[in-house]
Scaffold this motif. Sequence first.
Motif, PDB file in Angstrom:
ATOM      1  N   ASP A 116      53.899  43.066  41.973  1.00  6.25           N
ATOM      2  CA  ASP A 116      53.539  41.835  41.281  1.00  6.25           C
ATOM      3  C   ASP A 116      52.068  41.797  40.867  1.00  6.25           C
ATOM      4  O   ASP A 116      51.705  41.062  39.937  1.00  6.25           O
ATOM      5  CB  ASP A 116      53.826  40.618  42.178  1.00  6.25           C
ATOM      6  CG  ASP A 116      55.318  40.358  42.343  1.00  6.25           C
ATOM      7  OD1 ASP A 116      56.095  40.765  41.463  1.00  6.25           O
ATOM      8  OD2 ASP A 116      55.699  39.761  43.374  1.00  6.25           O
ATOM      9  N   LYS A 152      67.275  43.286  45.944  1.00  2.68           N
ATOM     10  CA  LYS A 152      67.512  41.898  46.333  1.00  2.68           C
ATOM     11  C   LYS A 152      66.322  41.333  47.105  1.00  2.68           C
ATOM     12  O   LYS A 152      65.919  40.180  46.908  1.00  2.68           O
ATOM     13  CB  LYS A 152      68.786  41.794  47.173  1.00  2.68           C
ATOM     14  CG  LYS A 152      70.046  41.593  46.367  1.00  2.68           C
ATOM     15  CD  LYS A 152      70.093  40.206  45.730  1.00  2.68           C
ATOM     16  CE  LYS A 152      71.390  39.965  44.990  1.00  2.68           C
ATOM     17  NZ  LYS A 152      71.449  38.618  44.383  1.00  2.68           N
ATOM     18  N   GLN A 153      65.762  42.148  48.001  1.00  2.00           N
ATOM     19  CA  GLN A 153      64.608  41.669  48.759  1.00  2.00           C
ATOM     20  C   GLN A 153      63.396  41.494  47.855  1.00  2.00           C
ATOM     21  O   GLN A 153      62.683  40.480  47.944  1.00  2.00           O
ATOM     22  CB  GLN A 153      64.278  42.630  49.913  1.00  2.00           C
ATOM     23  CG  GLN A 153      63.143  42.102  50.788  1.00  2.00           C
ATOM     24  CD  GLN A 153      62.875  42.956  52.013  1.00  2.00           C
ATOM     25  OE1 GLN A 153      63.710  43.753  52.423  1.00  2.00           O
ATOM     26  NE2 GLN A 153      61.700  42.797  52.595  1.00  2.00           N
ATOM     27  N   ASN A 172      63.443  40.888  44.745  1.00  2.00           N
ATOM     28  CA  ASN A 172      63.750  39.832  43.774  1.00  2.00           C
ATOM     29  C   ASN A 172      64.026  38.484  44.436  1.00  2.00           C
ATOM     30  O   ASN A 172      64.487  37.550  43.782  1.00  2.00           O
ATOM     31  CB  ASN A 172      64.980  40.250  42.951  1.00  2.00           C
ATOM     32  CG  ASN A 172      65.027  39.602  41.599  1.00  2.00           C
ATOM     33  OD1 ASN A 172      63.997  39.384  40.969  1.00  2.00           O
ATOM     34  ND2 ASN A 172      66.229  39.289  41.127  1.00  2.00           N
ATOM     35  N   HIS A 173      63.744  38.404  45.742  1.00  2.00           N
ATOM     36  CA  HIS A 173      63.905  37.158  46.509  1.00  2.00           C
ATOM     37  C   HIS A 173      65.324  36.591  46.371  1.00  2.00           C
ATOM     38  O   HIS A 173      65.531  35.391  46.213  1.00  2.00           O
ATOM     39  CB  HIS A 173      62.869  36.126  46.065  1.00  2.00           C
ATOM     40  CG  HIS A 173      61.463  36.635  46.134  1.00  2.00           C
ATOM     41  ND1 HIS A 173      60.844  36.986  47.321  1.00  2.00           N
ATOM     42  CD2 HIS A 173      60.561  36.899  45.148  1.00  2.00           C
ATOM     43  CE1 HIS A 173      59.616  37.419  47.072  1.00  2.00           C
ATOM     44  NE2 HIS A 173      59.418  37.386  45.770  1.00  2.00           N
ATOM     45  N   ASN A 174      66.279  37.527  46.408  1.00  2.00           N
ATOM     46  CA  ASN A 174      67.704  37.187  46.435  1.00  2.00           C
ATOM     47  C   ASN A 174      68.219  36.528  45.149  1.00  2.00           C
ATOM     48  O   ASN A 174      69.303  35.946  45.133  1.00  2.00           O
ATOM     49  CB  ASN A 174      68.032  36.282  47.627  1.00  2.00           C
ATOM     50  CG  ASN A 174      69.403  36.586  48.196  1.00  2.00           C
ATOM     51  OD1 ASN A 174      69.825  37.737  48.263  1.00  2.00           O
ATOM     52  ND2 ASN A 174      70.111  35.547  48.619  1.00  2.00           N
ATOM     53  N   LYS A 175      67.467  36.638  44.064  1.00  2.00           N
ATOM     54  CA  LYS A 175      67.931  36.102  42.782  1.00  2.00           C
ATOM     55  C   LYS A 175      69.021  37.014  42.215  1.00  2.00           C
ATOM     56  O   LYS A 175      69.048  38.214  42.500  1.00  2.00           O
ATOM     57  CB  LYS A 175      66.765  36.017  41.798  1.00  2.00           C
ATOM     58  CG  LYS A 175      65.674  35.046  42.208  1.00  2.00           C
ATOM     59  CD  LYS A 175      64.522  35.088  41.233  1.00  2.00           C
ATOM     60  CE  LYS A 175      63.378  34.185  41.683  1.00  2.00           C
ATOM     61  NZ  LYS A 175      62.200  34.284  40.769  1.00  2.00           N
ATOM     62  N   PRO A 176      69.923  36.482  41.400  1.00  2.18           N
ATOM     63  CA  PRO A 176      70.991  37.321  40.818  1.00  2.18           C
ATOM     64  C   PRO A 176      70.429  38.324  39.812  1.00  2.18           C
ATOM     65  O   PRO A 176      69.396  38.080  39.180  1.00  2.18           O
ATOM     66  CB  PRO A 176      71.912  36.297  40.134  1.00  2.18           C
ATOM     67  CG  PRO A 176      71.040  35.099  39.887  1.00  2.18           C
ATOM     68  CD  PRO A 176      70.057  35.058  41.006  1.00  2.18           C
ATOM     69  N   PHE A 177      71.123  39.440  39.671  1.00  2.00           N
ATOM     70  CA  PHE A 177      70.742  40.462  38.690  1.00  2.00           C
ATOM     71  C   PHE A 177      71.414  40.186  37.356  1.00  2.00           C
ATOM     72  O   PHE A 177      72.434  39.482  37.280  1.00  2.00           O
ATOM     73  CB  PHE A 177      71.176  41.855  39.179  1.00  2.00           C
ATOM     74  CG  PHE A 177      70.545  42.279  40.470  1.00  2.00           C
ATOM     75  CD1 PHE A 177      69.177  42.198  40.648  1.00  2.00           C
ATOM     76  CD2 PHE A 177      71.320  42.760  41.511  1.00  2.00           C
ATOM     77  CE1 PHE A 177      68.588  42.587  41.841  1.00  2.00           C
ATOM     78  CE2 PHE A 177      70.749  43.155  42.710  1.00  2.00           C
ATOM     79  CZ  PHE A 177      69.379  43.069  42.877  1.00  2.00           C
ATOM     80  N   ASN A 178      70.854  40.781  36.296  1.00  2.00           N
ATOM     81  CA  ASN A 178      71.565  40.696  35.026  1.00  2.00           C
ATOM     82  C   ASN A 178      72.747  41.669  35.041  1.00  2.00           C
ATOM     83  O   ASN A 178      72.870  42.522  35.921  1.00  2.00           O
ATOM     84  CB  ASN A 178      70.621  40.949  33.840  1.00  2.00           C
ATOM     85  CG  ASN A 178      70.059  42.370  33.814  1.00  2.00           C
ATOM     86  OD1 ASN A 178      70.763  43.338  34.055  1.00  2.00           O
ATOM     87  ND2 ASN A 178      68.780  42.482  33.489  1.00  2.00           N
ATOM     88  N   ASP A 205      79.349  39.981  44.851  1.00  2.00           N
ATOM     89  CA  ASP A 205      78.146  39.449  44.210  1.00  2.00           C
ATOM     90  C   ASP A 205      77.966  40.039  42.815  1.00  2.00           C
ATOM     91  O   ASP A 205      77.568  39.338  41.875  1.00  2.00           O
ATOM     92  CB  ASP A 205      76.921  39.754  45.077  1.00  2.00           C
ATOM     93  CG  ASP A 205      75.647  39.159  44.494  1.00  2.00           C
ATOM     94  OD1 ASP A 205      75.618  37.941  44.248  1.00  2.00           O
ATOM     95  OD2 ASP A 205      74.687  39.914  44.264  1.00  2.00           O
ATOM     96  N   CYS A 215      77.799  38.464  38.857  1.00  2.00           N
ATOM     97  CA  CYS A 215      76.783  38.761  37.837  1.00  2.00           C
ATOM     98  C   CYS A 215      77.401  38.992  36.460  1.00  2.00           C
ATOM     99  O   CYS A 215      76.680  39.221  35.483  1.00  2.00           O
ATOM    100  CB  CYS A 215      75.970  39.992  38.241  1.00  2.00           C
ATOM    101  SG  CYS A 215      74.959  39.770  39.718  1.00  2.00           S
TER     102      CYS A 215
END
Length: 342
Positions: free
Chosen positions: A17, A153-154, A156-162, A195, A199
């Motif tokens: 980041d 996932k870690q 991306n803070h558990n946000k869904p992927f495209n 999961d 997506c």
Amino acid sequence: MNISLHEQIERFGKLLDEKHHDILIVSHRNPDGDAMGASLALYNFLTSMGHTVYVVVPNAYPQYISWLKSIEKTLVFDKHPEKCIEAFSKCTIVFAVDFNDLSRIREYEQHILNKDAFKILIDHHPYPAKFANITISDTSVSSASELTYLFMKQINHNKPFNKDIAECIYAGIMTDTGCFSFNSSKKQTFEIAADLLDCGIEKDTIYSRVYDNYSFDRMKLMGHCLHDKMVFIKEYKTVYMSLTQADMKKYNFRIGDSEGFANMPLSIKGVRMSVLLTEKEDIVRISFRSRGKMAVNEIAERHFEGGGHMNAAGGESKDNLVNTIAKLIDLLPLYKDQLLND
């Protein structure tokens, strides 16, 4: 003070980041669906964060995964070594995906080993070598793609992927588990698959793209292999098949055409081990598959400079095909107890 793997990944996420990075993703020789699925999932994930990313493989990937998002960006070392070396020179972060030792990428092992970059290993094979700053290794998971999913996932803070990233991960898990028929007994694997469905992936379409996309020549090669090249050694519940260079030339062999051949004899009642030997220009590649507690990775590691999982492993021989088959047969009595005890 020892830092947990979770905290190491958290710190790495902050590193991503903070600023732009040139990132290299490398995988093993003869990259399969898992290697490419995990690598391209990472590629699409990291480029979406604004980083410059290169995917490098030693040799060509199979055609059955040529539809994966961004696969055309992959650099193949034995075709364009100068472009690959240029990518090596730029990177500050290296991901090593789906292999446990740099010897698996022997074409450019030294380029990576000597590279002063932050290195991350993501792999599910036993005995990972100690060359990375972060080692994400777990033999109990289905695939490198599953581990890559957990890593992203870690980050991306558990946000869904495209959908593109999700398709890469699903294709990797699906191909490395034989459509969830082996190496897939953990609940987590199916939770991840669920999961990925959320997506927006279409699992039946992915299956068709991979398994309903072979050439007519490949089907003829499979028939030839099963009808003319399959040998059943009943005494040791073992089947082996061999493909010569002449066989492959006759049927216009392309990378990936023999995918799944090694598994087929396990459908025969009573067979505990199946072996596919493939003649190359300078080596014989050997694929081992087994059922139950027949640990084929032991055979691959001790006798054929390879390794892998208990029921799925690979190796190679620098001897000719005839002598390699003879060596394999001579080894069977050493593993009689494993082969005959259910």
